[in-house]
Design an enzyme around this catalytic site. Structure first.
Site, PDB file in Angstrom:
ATOM      1  N   GLU A 117      27.120  50.274  -8.510  1.00 60.13           N
ATOM      2  CA  GLU A 117      29.086  51.495  -8.197  1.00 60.13           C
ATOM      3  C   GLU A 117      29.994  49.848  -8.583  1.00 60.13           C
ATOM      4  O   GLU A 117      29.322  49.074  -8.230  1.00 60.13           O
ATOM      5  CB  GLU A 117      28.765  51.906  -7.506  1.00 60.13           C
ATOM      6  CG  GLU A 117      28.194  53.426  -7.330  1.00 60.13           C
ATOM      7  CD  GLU A 117      28.173  54.431  -6.663  1.00 60.13           C
ATOM      8  OE1 GLU A 117      29.163  54.748  -5.556  1.00 60.13           O
ATOM      9  OE2 GLU A 117      27.606  55.095  -6.891  1.00 60.13           O
ATOM     10  N   CYS A 130      36.236  47.415  -5.967  1.00 63.30           N
ATOM     11  CA  CYS A 130      35.485  47.859  -5.089  1.00 63.30           C
ATOM     12  C   CYS A 130      34.512  47.545  -5.754  1.00 63.30           C
ATOM     13  O   CYS A 130      33.896  47.635  -6.239  1.00 63.30           O
ATOM     14  CB  CYS A 130      35.488  48.826  -4.005  1.00 63.30           C
ATOM     15  SG  CYS A 130      34.517  49.157  -2.997  1.00 63.30           S
ATOM     16  N   CYS A 137      21.155  49.264  -0.412  1.00 59.84           N
ATOM     17  CA  CYS A 137      21.240  47.802   0.603  1.00 59.84           C
ATOM     18  C   CYS A 137      20.600  48.215   1.837  1.00 59.84           C
ATOM     19  O   CYS A 137      20.316  49.207   2.015  1.00 59.84           O
ATOM     20  CB  CYS A 137      23.194  48.774   1.719  1.00 59.84           C
ATOM     21  SG  CYS A 137      23.586  47.251   2.871  1.00 59.84           S
ATOM     22  N   CYS A 141      23.027  51.719   7.621  1.00 63.88           N
ATOM     23  CA  CYS A 141      23.677  52.130   8.884  1.00 63.88           C
ATOM     24  C   CYS A 141      23.970  53.343   8.870  1.00 63.88           C
ATOM     25  O   CYS A 141      23.693  54.325   7.376  1.00 63.88           O
ATOM     26  CB  CYS A 141      24.981  51.674   8.194  1.00 63.88           C
ATOM     27  SG  CYS A 141      25.279  49.658   8.616  1.00 63.88           S
ATOM     28  N   CYS A 144      26.617  56.109   6.557  1.00 65.30           N
ATOM     29  CA  CYS A 144      26.899  54.840   4.295  1.00 65.30           C
ATOM     30  C   CYS A 144      26.030  55.415   3.941  1.00 65.30           C
ATOM     31  O   CYS A 144      24.243  55.503   4.304  1.00 65.30           O
ATOM     32  CB  CYS A 144      26.435  53.379   5.024  1.00 65.30           C
ATOM     33  SG  CYS A 144      26.820  52.586   3.075  1.00 65.30           S
ATOM     34  N   SER A 214      33.096  41.382   3.261  1.00 65.65           N
ATOM     35  CA  SER A 214      33.506  42.225   3.981  1.00 65.65           C
ATOM     36  C   SER A 214      31.878  42.316   4.447  1.00 65.65           C
ATOM     37  O   SER A 214      31.080  42.063   3.354  1.00 65.65           O
ATOM     38  CB  SER A 214      33.729  43.904   3.471  1.00 65.65           C
ATOM     39  OG  SER A 214      33.549  44.889   4.384  1.00 65.65           O
ATOM     40  N   SER A 237      32.974  44.983   9.843  1.00 63.27           N
ATOM     41  CA  SER A 237      32.976  46.155   9.610  1.00 63.27           C
ATOM     42  C   SER A 237      31.891  46.519  11.204  1.00 63.27           C
ATOM     43  O   SER A 237      30.731  46.031  11.275  1.00 63.27           O
ATOM     44  CB  SER A 237      31.408  47.172   8.731  1.00 63.27           C
ATOM     45  OG  SER A 237      31.989  46.242   7.428  1.00 63.27           O
ATOM     46  N   LEU A 238      32.818  46.800  12.246  1.00 66.32           N
ATOM     47  CA  LEU A 238      32.484  46.772  13.743  1.00 66.32           C
ATOM     48  C   LEU A 238      31.991  48.329  14.378  1.00 66.32           C
ATOM     49  O   LEU A 238      30.917  48.067  14.614  1.00 66.32           O
ATOM     50  CB  LEU A 238      33.210  46.368  14.820  1.00 66.32           C
ATOM     51  CG  LEU A 238      33.563  45.765  16.022  1.00 66.32           C
ATOM     52  CD1 LEU A 238      32.323  44.167  15.985  1.00 66.32           C
ATOM     53  CD2 LEU A 238      34.808  45.432  17.078  1.00 66.32           C
ATOM     54  N   HIS A 239      33.121  48.954  14.153  1.00 65.00           N
ATOM     55  CA  HIS A 239      32.905  50.387  13.771  1.00 65.00           C
ATOM     56  C   HIS A 239      31.838  50.997  14.954  1.00 65.00           C
ATOM     57  O   HIS A 239      31.904  52.295  15.514  1.00 65.00           O
ATOM     58  CB  HIS A 239      31.380  51.028  13.068  1.00 65.00           C
ATOM     59  CG  HIS A 239      32.021  50.139  11.455  1.00 65.00           C
ATOM     60  ND1 HIS A 239      32.593  50.863  11.094  1.00 65.00           N
ATOM     61  CD2 HIS A 239      30.948  50.416  10.570  1.00 65.00           C
ATOM     62  CE1 HIS A 239      33.004  50.022   9.701  1.00 65.00           C
ATOM     63  NE2 HIS A 239      31.702  50.016   9.282  1.00 65.00           N
ATOM     64  N   ASN A 313      34.636  59.723   6.104  1.00 64.38           N
ATOM     65  CA  ASN A 313      34.411  60.091   5.181  1.00 64.38           C
ATOM     66  C   ASN A 313      32.748  60.414   4.513  1.00 64.38           C
ATOM     67  O   ASN A 313      32.180  59.567   4.727  1.00 64.38           O
ATOM     68  CB  ASN A 313      34.729  58.999   3.462  1.00 64.38           C
ATOM     69  CG  ASN A 313      35.993  57.995   3.522  1.00 64.38           C
ATOM     70  OD1 ASN A 313      37.208  58.926   3.626  1.00 64.38           O
ATOM     71  ND2 ASN A 313      35.995  56.854   3.327  1.00 64.38           N
ATOM     72  N   CYS A 356      34.609  54.698   1.089  1.00 64.93           N
ATOM     73  CA  CYS A 356      34.481  54.212   1.418  1.00 64.93           C
ATOM     74  C   CYS A 356      33.486  54.997   2.530  1.00 64.93           C
ATOM     75  O   CYS A 356      33.358  56.259   2.285  1.00 64.93           O
ATOM     76  CB  CYS A 356      35.569  53.175   3.125  1.00 64.93           C
ATOM     77  SG  CYS A 356      34.633  51.717   4.152  1.00 64.93           S
TER      78      CYS A 356
END
Length: 364
Positions: A117, A130, A137, A141, A144, A214, A237-239, A313, A356
């Site tokens: 994508e 993007c 991946c 996570c 995600c 990122s 990306s700490l989150h 999201n 995202c």
């Protein structure tokens, strides 16, 4: 909680040697997209063509959007027929999903049949792409969609650069900004990502300061990136505001503690002179409390950084919810009170599953 070791760039945790090799072109047929002007000049000379053909080839690939050497009409028909099977490395658009805000999600089919994508995000003054760096991946996570689909392989340099050209051609306007925030973990594919950054910068003409890489955080890779001394932006990306929360969201977080990530980011700023952006997805009743903002501020105190808050999201597989605007604002105010630079990003392309955390190579 049992912790898992961090995957490596050469062979991520869910990757096999066969998968890593999948889709890679043989050396004698390496795609031309992603090569520099000197490299293309060398290639045409190897094909017994004059050196000036290299500049023509570069122009047709990066400016005119050639998809095959047979498209390049300044070359003789006879020579084009001789090299007709030599790949440029372009993908095909398998599907497009268009959101009401003008954001377009592209499903791109690669030469080995894999689907990735890319997302085009237009405003009046900008066109941001993007881009993906992997097929799938390996990081997994919890919030995600991409990680839920597993991992297949790294993308080659030309497959990354192609995404930029494809979006640019489809929109009919120049791309101004690039964010490596699509499918995959860029720092598990560092060599190809940095080669793509070079090509995007030098061949397509997009300034490095308009490029963001990122990462969710891969041990030893942030210091390595600092030594590259690029002018791109590093976004981490700490989150989470502490290690316990981070391990609940990111399966591999135990191998790279949050304190070590912050220490590496401090060193990155010292070496590169560039501030670090910290991405922080706000999950209602999970990591959006004032206490979390206070912990985050304590971690980031004393060096050049910026917090980018992203209200969650939604995806189907998990029960996380997006916090309301009052809760988001309270988090912002808690950071600002402690002198932490912060902004809120409400992701675009939500209804097209192009926002995202929603990318999964599926039709919206």
């Amino acid at each position: 909680m049992t912790t898992n070791p961090q995957p490596t760039a050469e062979q991520p945790a869910t990757e096999t040697v066969e998968q890593a090799k999948a889709g890679k072109s043989s050396p004698e047929k390496k795609p031309l997209l992603g090569l520099s002007l000197p490299e293309l000049t060398e290639w045409v000379q190897q094909q017994q063509q004059p050196a000036y053909r290299g500049k023509q080839l570069h122009n047709w690939i990066y400016d005119k959007g050639a998809r095959s050497l047979t498209d390049i009409t300044v070359f003789s028909k006879q020579w084009r027929e001789q090299v007709a099977d030599y790949p440029l490395g372009r993908s095909t658009i398998s599907h497009k999903s268009i959101a009401s805000d003008g954001t377009i999600k592209y499903l791109l089919q690669l030469t080995d049949g894999q689907i990735i994508e890319a997302v085009g995000i237009p405003t009046e003054k900008r066109l941001t792409v993007c881009v993906s760096s992997q097929v799938g991946c390996p990081m997994g996570c919890d919030f995600c969609a991409t990680g839920k689909g597993g991992f297949t392989r790294n993308l080659e340099t030309h497959e990354i650069v192609d995404q930029v050209l494809t979006v640019q051609e489809d929109f009919g306007r120049r791309v101004s900004h690039i964010v490596f925030m699509g499918m995959g973990e860029p720092l598990l594919n560092t060599e190809n990502v940095l080669a793509a950054v070079r090509s995007i910068n030098e061949d397509i003409g997009i300034g490095q300061r308009c490029i963001t890489i990122s990462t969710v955080g891969i041990r030893d890779r942030i210091p390595q990136l600092a030594k590259h001394r690029g002018q791109f932006t590093l976004a981490v990306s700490l989150h989470a505001s502490n290690q316990k929360l981070r391990e609940q969201l990111i399966p591999n977080a135990g191998g790279y503690p949050i304190e070590k990530i912050i220490a590496d980011c401090r060193e990155y700023v010292k070496i590169s002179g560039r501030r670090v952006t910290f991405e922080y997805i706000l999950l209602a009743e999970f990591n959006d409390r004032t206490q979390n903002a206070e912990e985050l501020a304590s971690l980031l105190r004393g060096f050049q950084s910026h917090v980018n808050l992203i209200p969650y999201n939604p995806i189907e597989e998990v029960d996380f919810k997006r916090p309301d605007r009052q809760r988001v604002q309270a988090f912002v105010e808690a950071l600002e009170k402690r002198h932490i630079a912060v902004s809120v990003r409400y992701s675009r392309g939500l209804e097209a599953d192009a926002a995202c955390g929603q990318l999964r190579a599926s039709k919206a």
